[in-house]
Scaffold this motif. Structure first.
Motif, PDB file in Angstrom:
ATOM      1  N   GLN A 114       0.824  -1.209   0.000  1.00 50.36           N
ATOM      2  CA  GLN A 114       0.000   0.000   0.000  1.00 50.36           C
ATOM      3  C   GLN A 114       0.860   1.262   0.000  1.00 50.36           C
ATOM      4  N   GLU A 115       1.948   1.247   0.772  1.00 50.21           N
ATOM      5  CA  GLU A 115       2.845   2.404   0.791  1.00 50.21           C
ATOM      6  C   GLU A 115       3.485   2.614  -0.581  1.00 50.21           C
ATOM      7  N   GLU A 116       3.905   1.528  -1.220  1.00 47.16           N
ATOM      8  CA  GLU A 116       4.493   1.656  -2.547  1.00 47.16           C
ATOM      9  C   GLU A 116       3.476   2.203  -3.554  1.00 47.16           C
ATOM     10  N   TYR A 117       2.223   1.744  -3.414  1.00 47.41           N
ATOM     11  CA  TYR A 117       1.192   2.238  -4.332  1.00 47.41           C
ATOM     12  C   TYR A 117       0.922   3.721  -4.106  1.00 47.41           C
ATOM     13  N   ASP A 118       0.891   4.162  -2.834  1.00 49.23           N
ATOM     14  CA  ASP A 118       0.682   5.579  -2.533  1.00 49.23           C
ATOM     15  C   ASP A 118       1.830   6.431  -3.080  1.00 49.23           C
ATOM     16  N   ASN A 119       3.039   5.942  -2.916  1.00 46.12           N
ATOM     17  CA  ASN A 119       4.191   6.673  -3.465  1.00 46.12           C
ATOM     18  C   ASN A 119       4.127   6.776  -4.981  1.00 46.12           C
ATOM     19  N   TYR A 120       3.667   5.670  -5.592  1.00 49.78           N
ATOM     20  CA  TYR A 120       3.531   5.677  -7.061  1.00 49.78           C
ATOM     21  C   TYR A 120       2.484   6.692  -7.497  1.00 49.78           C
ATOM     22  N   ILE A 121       1.390   6.775  -6.784  1.00 49.84           N
ATOM     23  CA  ILE A 121       0.334   7.731  -7.129  1.00 49.84           C
ATOM     24  C   ILE A 121       0.829   9.163  -6.945  1.00 49.84           C
ATOM     25  N   GLN A 122       1.538   9.398  -5.820  1.00 49.78           N
ATOM     26  CA  GLN A 122       2.054  10.738  -5.576  1.00 49.78           C
ATOM     27  C   GLN A 122       3.054  11.159  -6.660  1.00 49.78           C
ATOM     28  N   GLU A 123       3.865  10.211  -7.095  1.00 49.78           N
ATOM     29  CA  GLU A 123       4.842  10.511  -8.143  1.00 49.78           C
ATOM     30  C   GLU A 123       4.138  10.828  -9.460  1.00 49.78           C
ATOM     31  N   ASN A 124       3.094  10.063  -9.792  1.00 51.83           N
ATOM     32  CA  ASN A 124       2.346  10.335 -11.020  1.00 51.83           C
ATOM     33  C   ASN A 124       1.620  11.672 -10.949  1.00 51.83           C
ATOM     34  N   LEU A 125       1.126  11.996  -9.749  1.00 52.34           N
ATOM     35  CA  LEU A 125       0.453  13.298  -9.601  1.00 52.34           C
ATOM     36  C   LEU A 125       1.426  14.454  -9.792  1.00 52.34           C
ATOM     37  N   ARG A 126       2.627  14.287  -9.274  1.00 55.36           N
ATOM     38  CA  ARG A 126       3.627  15.331  -9.451  1.00 55.36           C
ATOM     39  C   ARG A 126       4.030  15.464 -10.925  1.00 55.36           C
ATOM     40  N   LYS A 127       4.128  14.305 -11.596  1.00 58.95           N
ATOM     41  CA  LYS A 127       4.496  14.357 -13.012  1.00 58.95           C
ATOM     42  C   LYS A 127       3.388  14.991 -13.843  1.00 58.95           C
ATOM     43  N   ALA A 128       2.161  14.691 -13.519  1.00 55.13           N
ATOM     44  CA  ALA A 128       1.037  15.243 -14.277  1.00 55.13           C
ATOM     45  C   ALA A 128       0.669  16.641 -13.843  1.00 55.13           C
ATOM     46  N   ALA A 129       1.343  17.180 -12.856  1.00 55.73           N
ATOM     47  CA  ALA A 129       1.088  18.538 -12.354  1.00 55.73           C
ATOM     48  C   ALA A 129      -0.360  18.679 -11.907  1.00 55.73           C
ATOM     49  N   MET A 130      -0.809  17.750 -11.125  1.00 53.29           N
ATOM     50  CA  MET A 130      -2.165  17.790 -10.599  1.00 53.29           C
ATOM     51  C   MET A 130      -2.128  18.296  -9.162  1.00 53.29           C
ATOM     52  N   LYS A 131      -3.204  18.950  -8.780  1.00 51.21           N
ATOM     53  CA  LYS A 131      -3.295  19.478  -7.423  1.00 51.21           C
ATOM     54  C   LYS A 131      -4.591  19.014  -6.781  1.00 51.21           C
ATOM     55  N   ARG A 132      -4.556  19.013  -5.482  1.00 49.50           N
ATOM     56  CA  ARG A 132      -5.730  18.575  -4.732  1.00 49.50           C
ATOM     57  C   ARG A 132      -6.713  19.718  -4.582  1.00 49.50           C
ATOM     58  N   LEU A 133      -7.990  19.413  -4.755  1.00 46.57           N
ATOM     59  CA  LEU A 133      -9.032  20.414  -4.606  1.00 46.57           C
ATOM     60  C   LEU A 133      -9.273  20.680  -3.120  1.00 46.57           C
ATOM     61  N   PRO A 134      -9.160  21.923  -2.665  1.00 45.62           N
ATOM     62  CA  PRO A 134      -9.389  22.212  -1.242  1.00 45.62           C
ATOM     63  C   PRO A 134     -10.810  21.854  -0.821  1.00 45.62           C
ATOM     64  N   ASP A 135     -10.960  21.629   0.482  1.00 47.23           N
ATOM     65  CA  ASP A 135     -12.275  21.254   1.000  1.00 47.23           C
ATOM     66  C   ASP A 135     -13.293  22.370   0.823  1.00 47.23           C
ATOM     67  N   GLU A 136     -12.862  23.643   0.925  1.00 47.10           N
ATOM     68  CA  GLU A 136     -13.811  24.750   0.771  1.00 47.10           C
ATOM     69  C   GLU A 136     -14.341  24.800  -0.659  1.00 47.10           C
ATOM     70  N   GLU A 137     -13.428  24.642  -1.652  1.00 49.57           N
ATOM     71  CA  GLU A 137     -13.872  24.650  -3.047  1.00 49.57           C
ATOM     72  C   GLU A 137     -14.753  23.427  -3.347  1.00 49.57           C
ATOM     73  N   ARG A 138     -14.378  22.303  -2.782  1.00 48.54           N
ATOM     74  CA  ARG A 138     -15.206  21.100  -2.999  1.00 48.54           C
ATOM     75  C   ARG A 138     -16.622  21.314  -2.474  1.00 48.54           C
ATOM     76  N   GLU A 139     -16.729  21.914  -1.282  1.00 44.50           N
ATOM     77  CA  GLU A 139     -18.043  22.158  -0.700  1.00 44.50           C
ATOM     78  C   GLU A 139     -18.816  23.185  -1.515  1.00 44.50           C
ATOM     79  N   ALA A 140     -18.093  24.184  -2.037  1.00 46.43           N
ATOM     80  CA  ALA A 140     -18.767  25.201  -2.854  1.00 46.43           C
ATOM     81  C   ALA A 140     -19.283  24.593  -4.156  1.00 46.43           C
ATOM     82  N   VAL A 141     -18.467  23.739  -4.786  1.00 46.18           N
ATOM     83  CA  VAL A 141     -18.906  23.078  -6.024  1.00 46.18           C
ATOM     84  C   VAL A 141     -20.115  22.185  -5.756  1.00 46.18           C
ATOM     85  N   LEU A 142     -20.096  21.458  -4.628  1.00 52.61           N
ATOM     86  CA  LEU A 142     -21.205  20.578  -4.290  1.00 52.61           C
ATOM     87  C   LEU A 142     -22.500  21.368  -4.073  1.00 52.61           C
ATOM     88  N   GLN A 143     -22.405  22.495  -3.375  1.00 53.59           N
ATOM     89  CA  GLN A 143     -23.597  23.304  -3.141  1.00 53.59           C
ATOM     90  C   GLN A 143     -24.114  23.917  -4.451  1.00 53.59           C
TER      91      GLN A 143
END
Length: 255
Positions: free
Chosen positions: A169-198
């Motif tokens: 599981q740790e290796e898989y998480d590291n792999y995902i984090q590495e792919n996210l960094r390569k793809a230049a993806m960012k996490r959506l903040p909780d405030e924006e997520r809640e605003a989009v949901l509303q």
């Protein structure tokens, strides 16, 4: 006169004794009652003649040819120098007689009984009043396994497997984090997520309100197309709302 009728009438006049001779009384043993009581005493209800089920023989263990024939011992080479057995005693030889032991077997046995440790009776159990006796240790009624030292301890192979799962599981998480960094993806903040949901929920309410204002029966093609379009918009909004509510962490790609 007819002689036949005359002779028959004469025999009929002779009285015939129809009583049978009396028969002697039948012999009855005086031990009949005691024998019957003894038989009933040694009988018990619900007794069986052996186990109710017998193991079926395997079809592989069939009788083979010459399997019951006695096998001869292996041949042994004759050796003339082999020591011979002692000779048979002669007819004139006499055994030694008159030997007596001075050991007192009565006192010895009594001392062994007094000094010896008493043998403990084997624990048994009886499931019914007329049932048979069974061994208590192999019955499962005695708490035998809970008293072991390793009782309740996680086996070593399970601990090893849990460590392997955690490492994977740790290796898989590291792999995902590495792919996210390569793809230049960012996490959506909780405030924006809640605003989009509303916002999605508000849009669904508006579309639903517009859908409720339509006529129940659409008699023209434009009205049918409008109703179908509103239904598709509501389904898409419900799908998006369910996805956002289901996933707490959402990543979006940078433009």
């Amino acid at each position: 006169m007819d002689t036949t009728c005359f002779s028959e009438s004469i025999y009929n006049l002779i009285p015939i004794d129809s009583k049978e001779p009396p028969q002697p009384p039948r012999y009855v043993s005086i031990f009949k009652t005691s024998v019957k009581d003894t038989l009933q005493k040694h009988k018990a209800a619900m007794k069986t003649m052996g186990p109710p089920k017998v193991e079926v023989p395997s079809p592989k263990d069939f009788l083979k040819k010459h399997s019951k024939e006695k096998t001869l011992p292996p041949k042994k080479r004759f050796d003339r120098n082999e020591p011979k057995k002692p000779p048979v005693p002669l007819r004139t030889d006499h055994p030694v007689m008159g030997l007596q032991s001075e050991k007192n077997f009565i006192n010895t046995n009594a001392a062994n009984v007094i000094m010896g440790v008493a043998r403990k009776p084997k624990p048994i159990y009886v499931d019914k009043r007329t049932g048979d006796k069974h061994d208590l240790e192999t019955s499962g009624l005695v708490p035998k396994y809970i008293n072991k030292k390793d009782y309740g301890v996680t086996p070593e192979y399970i601990c090893k497997r849990n460590e392997e799962v955690k490492k994977a599981q740790e290796e898989y998480d590291n792999y995902i984090q590495e792919n996210l960094r390569k793809a230049a993806m960012k996490r959506l903040p909780d405030e924006e997520r809640e605003a989009v949901l509303q916002g999605l929920k508000k849009n669904w309410e508006e579309v639903h309100k517009e859908f409720q204002s339509l006529l129940v029966f659409s008699d023209s093609i434009p009205k049918k197309i409008r109703k179908q379009k509103l239904e598709e918009e509501m389904k898409q909004l419900e799908h998006d709302i369910s996805i956002i509510e289901k996933h707490k962490i959402i990543y979006i790609a940078n433009k």
